[in-house]
Scaffold this motif. Sequence first.
Motif, PDB file in Angstrom:
ATOM      1  N   GLU A  87       9.736   3.498  -5.645  1.00  0.00           N
ATOM      2  CA  GLU A  87       9.158   2.828  -4.467  1.00  0.00           C
ATOM      3  C   GLU A  87      10.143   2.839  -3.296  1.00  0.00           C
ATOM      4  O   GLU A  87       9.782   3.143  -2.159  1.00  0.00           O
ATOM      5  N   ARG A 144       2.340   3.347   3.763  1.00  0.00           N
ATOM      6  CA  ARG A 144       2.229   2.574   5.023  1.00  0.00           C
ATOM      7  C   ARG A 144       3.479   2.667   5.868  1.00  0.00           C
ATOM      8  O   ARG A 144       3.391   2.583   7.110  1.00  0.00           O
ATOM      9  N   MET A 187       0.865  -1.184   0.000  1.00  0.00           N
ATOM     10  CA  MET A 187       0.000   0.000   0.000  1.00  0.00           C
ATOM     11  C   MET A 187       0.909   1.244   0.000  1.00  0.00           C
ATOM     12  O   MET A 187       2.005   1.215   0.563  1.00  0.00           O
ATOM     13  N   ASP A 188       0.426   2.332  -0.595  1.00  0.00           N
ATOM     14  CA  ASP A 188       1.188   3.585  -0.552  1.00  0.00           C
ATOM     15  C   ASP A 188       1.093   4.201   0.841  1.00  0.00           C
ATOM     16  O   ASP A 188       0.011   4.227   1.438  1.00  0.00           O
ATOM     17  N   ASP A 192       9.978   4.801   0.474  1.00  0.00           N
ATOM     18  CA  ASP A 192      10.004   4.068   1.745  1.00  0.00           C
ATOM     19  C   ASP A 192      11.158   4.536   2.627  1.00  0.00           C
ATOM     20  O   ASP A 192      11.029   4.604   3.849  1.00  0.00           O
TER      21      ASP A 192
HETATM   22 MG    MG Z   1       5.423   1.768  -1.920  1.00  0.00          MG
END
Ligand code: MG
Length: 354
Positions: free
Chosen positions: A261, A198, A195-196, A265
């Motif tokens: 991604e 998190r 999920m984006d 993060d």
């Molecule tokens: Mg991500």
Amino acid sequence: MAIKFGRPIELRDAPRRQAETLAAPSLDLTIRLRRNRKTEWARRLVRENVLTTNDLIWPMFVVDGHNTRTPVASMPGVERLTVDQIVRDAERAAKLNIPCIALFPFTEPALRDAEGSEALNPDNLVCQSVRAIKKEFPDIGVLCDVALDPFTSHGHDGLLEDGKILNDETVAVLVKQALTQAEAGCDVIAPSDMMDGRIGAIRDALDDNGFGDVQIMSYAAKYASAFYGPFRDAIGSAKTLTGDKRTYQMDSANSDEALREVELDIAEGADMVMVKPGMPYLDIVRRVKDTFAMPTFVYQVSGEYAMIAGAAANGWIDGERAMMESLVGFKRAGADGILTYFAPQAAEKIRAES
Ligand SMILES: [Mg+2]
Ligand SMILES: NCc1[nH]cc(CCC(=O)O)c1CC(=O)O
């Protein structure tokens, strides 16, 4: 020294040695790379990458019951373990000096629901295992996966509404799952849901609740992969999964997107990042390591394990050599550590050879 066609440019005008006889032709090579491969001692001396036990994280499957070990058919040599047996394997890991183990639950179908609410039960199999392991072996690292798929009736990692996986609503549940695991004593929270946002949400919640020391290993570049099949057998979600995970896991054709991604993060507070699966994505491991210089991990997933273990069981390849070759390949690609079902076998082999 500049080199062209195997002969240093500086030597190009020097007289060439005569070939001794036509019967024993000898190439006029100044440089012969095979010299360094001639003997075992020389090969050891020039070896560039080494796999050590410190590189290994051992994933384990936990199931309800007592004193039982059930083989996973699609992963020869891997078993589902009851909590007491998880502690025995944790002991084996500790004796082998494996730094960290990862826990995945097989949840009874009756306990699965659309919301994955068993994920928030402080007495679920993962939490029970963490407490039991930490009680006996406090010095071994315990990593817990954060995602809803072992707990949902539909087998997805998040909340499903009208055929769609809801992002922000799912993150709210994942935050609670992570706190539940931290409360049980988990050392490393490893969100695998894709999920984006998190990582940031979980980091904030951990910090606000007195878990500032709990690490986060993000499954940052996780691809929608056919190689997860045996894992879904092991946790019992293969039959229940409706559709696929391509609206949240990455497209296997993409590489730049993996960097985006991972970058997010890291910005959100990941302490360690992971690429998953492993063998088909070594290029991603290399790019991530070179770009971010972060502690970079790779997951040699269930299907990769099954390919090697299955072929070996049939006598088609030398399983031990294929295992070690695949693991050192991750090191060569830049990985700092590897989640692998081969962890105990590899650690035993490393120990026997040292
Ligand atoms: Mg991500
Ligand atoms: N989110 C759950 C999760 N965590 C680790 C794996 C796969 C591990 C393996 O195949 O060994 C999966 C499966 C999936 O995303 O469907």
